[in-house]
Design an enzyme around this catalytic site. Structure first.
Site, short mmCIF file in Angstrom:
data_model
loop_
_atom_site.label_atom_id
_atom_site.label_comp_id
_atom_site.label_asym_id
_atom_site.label_seq_id
_atom_site.Cartn_x
_atom_site.Cartn_y
_atom_site.Cartn_z
N ARG A 90 0.67 -1.01 -0.19
CA ARG A 90 0.21 -0.29 -0.10
C ARG A 90 1.22 1.59 -0.22
NH1 ARG A 90 -5.18 -1.99 -1.15
NH2 ARG A 90 -6.24 -3.12 0.25
N LEU A 92 1.21 4.53 1.75
CA LEU A 92 0.77 5.42 3.11
C LEU A 92 0.56 6.36 2.94
CD1 LEU A 92 3.86 2.96 4.92
CD2 LEU A 92 2.08 3.12 5.25
N ASN A 106 12.23 1.32 3.32
CA ASN A 106 11.46 -0.03 2.06
C ASN A 106 12.58 -0.75 0.87
OD1 ASN A 106 8.85 -1.47 0.81
ND2 ASN A 106 9.46 0.07 -1.11
N THR A 107 12.34 -2.56 1.38
CA THR A 107 12.56 -3.04 -0.05
C THR A 107 12.15 -3.70 -0.69
OG1 THR A 107 12.00 -5.08 1.23
CG2 THR A 107 13.35 -4.38 2.27
N HIS A 108 12.51 -3.09 -2.14
CA HIS A 108 12.13 -3.14 -3.29
C HIS A 108 12.86 -3.79 -4.00
CE1 HIS A 108 9.22 -1.75 -6.59
NE2 HIS A 108 10.72 -1.24 -7.45
N SER A 135 16.92 -3.08 -3.86
CA SER A 135 17.66 -1.96 -3.42
C SER A 135 16.35 -1.64 -2.23
CB SER A 135 16.70 -0.60 -4.55
OG SER A 135 16.71 -1.34 -6.16
N ASP A 140 9.53 8.01 1.38
CA ASP A 140 9.54 9.47 1.29
C ASP A 140 8.06 9.72 0.58
OD1 ASP A 140 11.03 10.32 -1.65
OD2 ASP A 140 9.65 8.81 -1.46
N GLY A 142 7.03 10.09 -1.64
CA GLY A 142 6.33 9.08 -3.39
C GLY A 142 6.26 8.17 -2.55
N ASP A 144 8.36 4.67 -4.54
CA ASP A 144 9.70 4.27 -4.49
C ASP A 144 10.77 5.08 -4.79
OD1 ASP A 144 7.64 1.35 -5.55
OD2 ASP A 144 8.98 1.35 -3.85
#
Ligand code: GRF
Length: 195
Positions: A90, A92, A106-108, A135, A140, A142, A144
């Site tokens: 989601r 945030l 965050n992991t991406h 990554s 923030d 935005g 990712d």
């Protein structure tokens, strides 16, 4: 030890790996709670480890900012040093992010800024690239777009299904997350301000 809250949405294989790294001492963190936006299967990894879990559903028509505030209240009640989004699907609201920034990461499953968004692995496969990546970023306002804390390339091999490729990427995600949390534990939020 960093008091950590992890948010998930799915199977939580990255959460399971992180819990293992905390348990064996390779990551100086204590997961004090795990949250999700639905009754995610991955919550079972927390329950079986005796870690409190919480669910704040984002149902259709629910005001996203109000949901974000409720979720932030629960997370804040855990008094975390760090919030990790690991498979949390989601977006945030800024009100949530600002309550914990910059200690929210965050992991991406891509080499950002390549392939942002919820379908990074599918998009990389469709693009026919020979390499993608993983990554770890600071969250923030935005999607990712936050400062990159760590990232590494992952090869795309002939015949890779999306699942096979994603599993190869997740292995690297888990390593990067552990590296970032060790760095945060050692050097604090200065790490986050460097980026
Ligand atoms: C991970 O690749 C994460 O980066 C992405 O979704 C996947 C979650 O996998 N957002 P799991 O739920 O940890 O197995």
């Amino acid at each position: 030890m960093l008091r950590t809250v992890v948010l998930i949405s799915g199977h939580g294989s990255n959460l399971r790996a992180f819990l293992g790294a905390c348990a064996d001492g390779t990551v100086p963190a204590t997961v004090v709670a795990v949250g999700a936006d639905s009754e995610a299967p991955g919550l079972e990894h927390a329950r079986s480890a005796g870690i409190p879990v919480f669910v704040e559903p984002l149902e259709r028509g629910v005001d996203r900012d109000a949901w974000g505030d409720r979720l932030a209240d629960v997370v804040e009640s855990c008094a975390p040093d760090l919030v990790i989004l690991s498979g949390f699907m989601r977006v945030l609201p800024p009100t949530f992010v600002h309550r914990f920034a910059p200690m929210i990461i965050n992991t991406h499953p891509s080499f950002l800024p390549e392939f942002p968004g919820a379908h990074a692995v599918r998009d990389a496969s469709a693009a026919g690239v020979t390499e993608t990546g993983a990554s770890v970023i600071v969250v923030d306002d935005g999607v990712d777009t936050g400062p990159i804390l760590a990232q590494r390339r992952v090869p795309v091999l002939d015949g890779d299904t999306e699942t096979v490729l994603h599993d190869r990427i997740k292995i690297v995600e888990r390593e990067l997350l552990a590296e970032v949390v060790r760095d945060l534990a050692a050097r604090g939020s200065a790490v986050l301000q460097e980026n």
